[in-house]
Design a protein around this motif. Structure first.
Motif, PDB file in Angstrom:
ATOM      1  N   CYS A  38       0.831  -1.212   0.000  1.00 57.57           N
ATOM      2  CA  CYS A  38       0.000   0.000   0.000  1.00 57.57           C
ATOM      3  C   CYS A  38       0.862   1.257   0.000  1.00 57.57           C
ATOM      4  O   CYS A  38       0.557   2.232  -0.702  1.00 57.57           O
ATOM      5  N   ALA A  39       1.935   1.250   0.779  1.00 61.05           N
ATOM      6  CA  ALA A  39       2.833   2.410   0.814  1.00 61.05           C
ATOM      7  C   ALA A  39       3.534   2.600  -0.520  1.00 61.05           C
ATOM      8  O   ALA A  39       3.680   3.734  -1.012  1.00 61.05           O
ATOM      9  N   ASN A  40       3.944   1.505  -1.137  1.00 63.57           N
ATOM     10  CA  ASN A  40       4.594   1.565  -2.443  1.00 63.57           C
ATOM     11  C   ASN A  40       3.654   2.137  -3.499  1.00 63.57           C
ATOM     12  O   ASN A  40       4.022   3.021  -4.287  1.00 63.57           O
ATOM     13  N   SER A  41       2.412   1.666  -3.512  1.00 61.38           N
ATOM     14  CA  SER A  41       1.412   2.173  -4.450  1.00 61.38           C
ATOM     15  C   SER A  41       1.103   3.646  -4.187  1.00 61.38           C
ATOM     16  O   SER A  41       0.964   4.443  -5.112  1.00 61.38           O
ATOM     17  N   GLY A  42       0.998   3.992  -2.895  1.00 61.59           N
ATOM     18  CA  GLY A  42       0.676   5.371  -2.535  1.00 61.59           C
ATOM     19  C   GLY A  42       1.727   6.348  -3.017  1.00 61.59           C
ATOM     20  O   GLY A  42       1.404   7.421  -3.544  1.00 61.59           O
ATOM     21  N   LEU A  43       3.001   5.995  -2.850  1.00 61.52           N
ATOM     22  CA  LEU A  43       4.081   6.888  -3.278  1.00 61.52           C
ATOM     23  C   LEU A  43       4.127   6.997  -4.796  1.00 61.52           C
ATOM     24  O   LEU A  43       4.344   8.088  -5.351  1.00 61.52           O
ATOM     25  N   TYR A  44       3.912   5.892  -5.482  1.00 62.35           N
ATOM     26  CA  TYR A  44       3.899   5.910  -6.953  1.00 62.35           C
ATOM     27  C   TYR A  44       2.760   6.784  -7.482  1.00 62.35           C
ATOM     28  O   TYR A  44       2.959   7.644  -8.346  1.00 62.35           O
ATOM     29  N   VAL A  45       1.555   6.559  -6.966  1.00 62.79           N
ATOM     30  CA  VAL A  45       0.384   7.268  -7.468  1.00 62.79           C
ATOM     31  C   VAL A  45       0.464   8.762  -7.153  1.00 62.79           C
ATOM     32  O   VAL A  45       0.164   9.604  -8.009  1.00 62.79           O
ATOM     33  N   SER A  46       0.862   9.118  -5.940  1.00 59.71           N
ATOM     34  CA  SER A  46       0.962  10.537  -5.585  1.00 59.71           C
ATOM     35  C   SER A  46       2.020  11.231  -6.445  1.00 59.71           C
ATOM     36  O   SER A  46       1.838  12.386  -6.859  1.00 59.71           O
ATOM     37  N   THR A  47       3.108  10.536  -6.760  1.00 60.18           N
ATOM     38  CA  THR A  47       4.155  11.103  -7.607  1.00 60.18           C
ATOM     39  C   THR A  47       3.640  11.380  -9.009  1.00 60.18           C
ATOM     40  O   THR A  47       3.845  12.473  -9.561  1.00 60.18           O
ATOM     41  N   ARG A  48       2.969  10.398  -9.611  1.00 60.68           N
ATOM     42  CA  ARG A  48       2.458  10.583 -10.986  1.00 60.68           C
ATOM     43  C   ARG A  48       1.367  11.637 -11.037  1.00 60.68           C
ATOM     44  O   ARG A  48       1.253  12.376 -12.011  1.00 60.68           O
ATOM     45  N   THR A  49       0.552  11.709  -9.994  1.00 62.38           N
ATOM     46  CA  THR A  49      -0.503  12.723  -9.969  1.00 62.38           C
ATOM     47  C   THR A  49       0.092  14.122  -9.900  1.00 62.38           C
ATOM     48  O   THR A  49      -0.335  15.031 -10.637  1.00 62.38           O
ATOM     49  N   LEU A  50       1.081  14.322  -9.044  1.00 59.42           N
ATOM     50  CA  LEU A  50       1.717  15.632  -8.921  1.00 59.42           C
ATOM     51  C   LEU A  50       2.447  16.005 -10.208  1.00 59.42           C
ATOM     52  O   LEU A  50       2.430  17.170 -10.629  1.00 59.42           O
ATOM     53  N   CYS A  51       3.074  15.031 -10.842  1.00 66.43           N
ATOM     54  CA  CYS A  51       3.752  15.273 -12.119  1.00 66.43           C
ATOM     55  C   CYS A  51       2.746  15.717 -13.180  1.00 66.43           C
ATOM     56  O   CYS A  51       3.009  16.648 -13.962  1.00 66.43           O
ATOM     57  N   ALA A  52       1.590  15.063 -13.211  1.00 67.45           N
ATOM     58  CA  ALA A  52       0.548  15.428 -14.177  1.00 67.45           C
ATOM     59  C   ALA A  52       0.029  16.838 -13.914  1.00 67.45           C
ATOM     60  O   ALA A  52      -0.238  17.598 -14.855  1.00 67.45           O
ATOM     61  N   LEU A  53      -0.123  17.204 -12.646  1.00 67.21           N
ATOM     62  CA  LEU A  53      -0.575  18.561 -12.316  1.00 67.21           C
ATOM     63  C   LEU A  53       0.433  19.596 -12.807  1.00 67.21           C
ATOM     64  O   LEU A  53       0.047  20.666 -13.310  1.00 67.21           O
ATOM     65  N   ALA A  54       1.720  19.292 -12.669  1.00 69.98           N
ATOM     66  CA  ALA A  54       2.754  20.215 -13.142  1.00 69.98           C
ATOM     67  C   ALA A  54       2.734  20.335 -14.663  1.00 69.98           C
ATOM     68  O   ALA A  54       2.865  21.431 -15.219  1.00 69.98           O
ATOM     69  N   GLU A  55       2.540  19.217 -15.344  1.00 70.26           N
ATOM     70  CA  GLU A  55       2.491  19.239 -16.807  1.00 70.26           C
ATOM     71  C   GLU A  55       1.268  19.985 -17.321  1.00 70.26           C
ATOM     72  O   GLU A  55       1.293  20.540 -18.419  1.00 70.26           O
ATOM     73  N   GLU A  56       0.204  19.986 -16.527  1.00 63.59           N
ATOM     74  CA  GLU A  56      -1.001  20.718 -16.900  1.00 63.59           C
ATOM     75  C   GLU A  56      -0.903  22.200 -16.564  1.00 63.59           C
ATOM     76  O   GLU A  56      -1.801  22.982 -16.875  1.00 63.59           O
ATOM     77  N   GLY A  57       0.180  22.594 -15.888  1.00 61.90           N
ATOM     78  CA  GLY A  57       0.385  24.005 -15.564  1.00 61.90           C
ATOM     79  C   GLY A  57      -0.309  24.466 -14.306  1.00 61.90           C
ATOM     80  O   GLY A  57      -0.434  25.673 -14.083  1.00 61.90           O
ATOM     81  N   ILE A  58      -0.761  23.552 -13.455  1.00 65.22           N
ATOM     82  CA  ILE A  58      -1.452  23.942 -12.217  1.00 65.22           C
ATOM     83  C   ILE A  58      -0.634  23.547 -10.996  1.00 65.22           C
ATOM     84  O   ILE A  58      -1.158  23.464  -9.885  1.00 65.22           O
ATOM     85  N   ALA A  59       0.638  23.257 -11.186  1.00 65.16           N
ATOM     86  CA  ALA A  59       1.599  23.036 -10.104  1.00 65.16           C
ATOM     87  C   ALA A  59       2.944  23.568 -10.589  1.00 65.16           C
ATOM     88  O   ALA A  59       3.123  23.849 -11.779  1.00 65.16           O
ATOM     89  N   TRP A  60       3.873  23.723  -9.672  1.00 63.25           N
ATOM     90  CA  TRP A  60       5.199  24.234 -10.029  1.00 63.25           C
ATOM     91  C   TRP A  60       5.760  23.411 -11.181  1.00 63.25           C
ATOM     92  O   TRP A  60       5.831  22.188 -11.120  1.00 63.25           O
ATOM     93  N   LYS A  61       6.161  24.084 -12.246  1.00 64.19           N
ATOM     94  CA  LYS A  61       6.585  23.417 -13.462  1.00 64.19           C
ATOM     95  C   LYS A  61       7.737  22.438 -13.223  1.00 64.19           C
ATOM     96  O   LYS A  61       7.832  21.398 -13.871  1.00 64.19           O
ATOM     97  N   ARG A  62       8.600  22.761 -12.270  1.00 66.18           N
ATOM     98  CA  ARG A  62       9.761  21.914 -12.003  1.00 66.18           C
ATOM     99  C   ARG A  62       9.348  20.516 -11.544  1.00 66.18           C
ATOM    100  O   ARG A  62      10.083  19.539 -11.749  1.00 66.18           O
ATOM    101  N   LEU A  63       8.162  20.403 -10.935  1.00 64.50           N
ATOM    102  CA  LEU A  63       7.689  19.112 -10.451  1.00 64.50           C
ATOM    103  C   LEU A  63       7.359  18.162 -11.602  1.00 64.50           C
ATOM    104  O   LEU A  63       7.195  16.966 -11.390  1.00 64.50           O
ATOM    105  N   GLY A  64       7.259  18.695 -12.801  1.00 68.15           N
ATOM    106  CA  GLY A  64       6.986  17.859 -13.965  1.00 68.15           C
ATOM    107  C   GLY A  64       8.233  17.322 -14.631  1.00 68.15           C
ATOM    108  O   GLY A  64       8.148  16.593 -15.627  1.00 68.15           O
ATOM    109  N   TYR A  65       9.409  17.679 -14.096  1.00 66.81           N
ATOM    110  CA  TYR A  65      10.661  17.210 -14.686  1.00 66.81           C
ATOM    111  C   TYR A  65      10.797  15.696 -14.527  1.00 66.81           C
ATOM    112  O   TYR A  65      10.567  15.144 -13.456  1.00 66.81           O
ATOM    113  N   ILE A  66      11.210  15.026 -15.603  1.00 62.73           N
ATOM    114  CA  ILE A  66      11.403  13.582 -15.605  1.00 62.73           C
ATOM    115  C   ILE A  66      12.844  13.289 -15.994  1.00 62.73           C
ATOM    116  O   ILE A  66      13.333  13.804 -17.009  1.00 62.73           O
ATOM    117  N   ASN A  67      13.536  12.495 -15.192  1.00 57.80           N
ATOM    118  CA  ASN A  67      14.947  12.220 -15.494  1.00 57.80           C
ATOM    119  C   ASN A  67      15.076  11.153 -16.582  1.00 57.80           C
ATOM    120  O   ASN A  67      14.075  10.634 -17.099  1.00 57.80           O
TER     121      ASN A  67
END
Length: 543
Positions: free
Chosen positions: A338-367
């Motif tokens: 559950c913790a592993n899934s939670g961290l994965y999902v919260s990360t992808r959600t925040l990344c998507a928000l950044a890519e949509e322009g409604i979160a700090w753009k830097r959070l959308g950076y992908i290595n």
């Protein structure tokens, strides 16, 4: 002279490079520009076996392994079974509605982007932040639960040390991208599935008296034991069952990192429904036969042994005490999953928000490894901050935060249903052919309307027991989330001046799978007579 020399050198360099390219100098310069500026993207490294197990692992968690006893205490064996059946019905519609959109437009972030594009920009922002906060807090809740499991073996190590160690482990797993998360979740879920199958089989033998010294059957259903707290008890069990099944929507988040979402997502969606019915309903039915509703180990406000799993209790009733060690390992794996899934999902959600322009753009950076490293770090830090609140005496703030995450699930499900309803309206208004959608939710729009109404009713019922006697912590925890979502939506709507998008103007073309319309419908290999087809279907469901 110097400027001319530089120009000449540059021209010679481009001229010399021509032998390695086809096309003129302009195309070479354009290609070089694209190579320099092309950002890294999420990698489609999740295979069919990963997605199949993730679709199951995201749903089955400590809500079943640890907290199912609370459902049994509140609703009794019959009430708990009814509650899980109704919530399973809601999950069915949510899974198909999301699967339809995620297969047609397989993007990471999934329904947070759908809500923004199909409903309203401000509504999408609210759903996205609500979902991100929900899972970031869930990770913290799992970190608090982990030391309780570890005390089964030792009490020497401080609780915070166990939590920190396991957080580092799941953080490292997520550093390997979707493949690292998927591989870990595959094996975690496999262990959970095998455990539940064994539990159902052995539990049936224990109930019938084949194993152990007593025949249980339906004796705990008699003399009012089926519904010990009446209708209100069923309502309470209904709410707890909802919390246990949160996570169905994870399948939509993973669609953006599937190697072949057009095949894998529909297959996972179709199978997860049957798996929920079999694993949840059968498990709860077995528990209700062997464990009395008023067993002192069942989770309730007066319980002193709330950390004892109903799974362990069933095996103990069958005189299989040695299995306690094994069950505790499984519970530990469940919490980690559950913790592993939670961290994965919260990360992808925040990344998507950044890519949509409604979160700090830097959070959308992908290595280069396909990991949203800044979004991952930010989500982990929020989880740590929430975990720290559990160390504050009284734990009032922590209780409020964890309650907020539970109610957030209902907001998410209602948002998915509304997005799908609007998605269908857009298809109809734009005269698009519904046959190009790879998987379609049946009996539309009944499912969407049912989910929206049911989630609103359940969310309002979650805290009714805290009104009398008044419990400020319980009331804030159960209703503050809904109020915050409404306020956030209103403020965002006022700030952006956004309006609900007319169906004819909804964008249902951006991000559409390039295989839509090109790939023939997958033919099933389930052939033979009725019994042979049923056997093959069961093998698919379990494996």
């Amino acid at each position: 002279m110097e400027e001319k020399h530089q120009t000449s050198s540059s021209s010679d360099s481009i001229h010399n490079d021509k032998e390695y390219y086809t096309g003129d100098v302009a195309s070479i310069e354009q290609q070089e520009s694209v190579e320099k500026k092309e950002p890294y993207k999420l990698k489609r490294t999740l295979k069919a076996r990963h997605l199949s197990m993730i679709s199951l692992g995201g749903v089955i968690g400590q809500g079943l392994f640890l907290s199912a006893g609370g459902n049994l205490y509140q609703g009794g064996p019959a009430g708990a079974l009814i509650a899980y059946a109704i919530i399973g019905f809601i999950v069915f519609w949510v899974a198909y509605s999301l699967g339809e959109m995620a297969t047609y437009i397989p993007v990471s972030g999934s329904f947070t982007i759908f809500a923004r594009r199909f409903v309203d920009h401000s509504f999408g922002a609210m759903i996205g932040y609500n979902y991100w906060a929900c899972w970031a807090i869930v990770v913290a809740a799992e970190l608090v639960a982990l030391p309780l499991v570890m005390t089964f073996w030792t009490t020497v190590v401080p609780d915070w040390a166990w939590s920190l160690m396991w957080l580092v482990i799941i953080f490292i797993l997520n550093l390997f991208g979707a493949r690292g998360y998927g591989e870990a979740e595959y094996w975690f879920s496999m262990i959970k599935v095998l455990t539940i199958i064994i539990f159902i089989i052995v539990g049936a033998f224990i109930s019938g008296g084949v194993i152990g010294d007593e025949v249980y059957g339906f004796k705990y259903w008699e003399n009012g034991g089926a519904f010990p707290h009446g209708a209100l008890g069923v309502v309470n069990s209904f709410v707890l069952a909802s919390f246990s099944m949160m996570g169905t929507e994870i399948i939509g988040i993973t669609a953006g990192e599937c190697s072949n979402p057009l095949k894998q997502v529909p297959r996972a969606i179709k199978n997860v429904v049957w798996r929920i019915v079999i694993f949840y309903l059968c498990s709860v039915f077995i528990m209700g036969q062997i464990i009395p509703w008023d067993d002192k180990h069942n989770l309730n406000k007066d319980s002193q042994d709330a950390t004892v799993s109903p799974f362990t209790l069933v095996f103990e009733k069958g005189s299989l005490d040695a299995v306690a060690q094994i069950m505790n390992v499984v519970i530990l794996i469940t919490v980690l999953s559950c913790a592993n899934s939670g961290l994965y999902v919260s990360t992808r959600t925040l990344c998507a928000l950044a890519e949509e322009g409604i979160a700090w753009k830097r959070l959308g950076y992908i290595n280069r490894w396909g990991v949203p490293i800044y979004a991952l770090t930010c989500s982990a830090l929020v989880s740590v901050v929430t975990f720290v609140t559990s160390l504050i005496p009284g734990k009032a703030l922590y209780s409020v935060l964890t309650s907020l995450s539970g109610v957030a699930g209902f907001v998410t499900w209602a948002g998915i249903a509304l997005s799908h309803y609007r998605f269908r309206l857009a298809f109809k208004a734009q005269n698009k052919d519904f046959s190009i959608i790879p998987i379609r939710a049946p009996y539309h729009p009944f499912g969407d309307l049912f989910v929206m109404v049911a989630c609103c009713v359940i969310a309002l019922m979650t805290g009714y027991s805290y009104f009398y006697p008044p419990d400020p912590v319980g009331l804030v925890g159960n209703y503050a989330g809904i109020i915050l979502c409404a306020i956030g939506w209103a403020i965002t709507k006022w700030w952006t001046k956004s309006k609900m998008i007319p169906p004819a103007e909804i964008d249902v073309d951006t991000g559409v799978s390039d295989q839509i319309g090109k790939q023939e419908e997958e033919k099933t290999d389930i052939t033979g007579n009725f019994f042979q087809r049923m056997w093959k279907r069961l093998l698919i469901i379990f494996t």
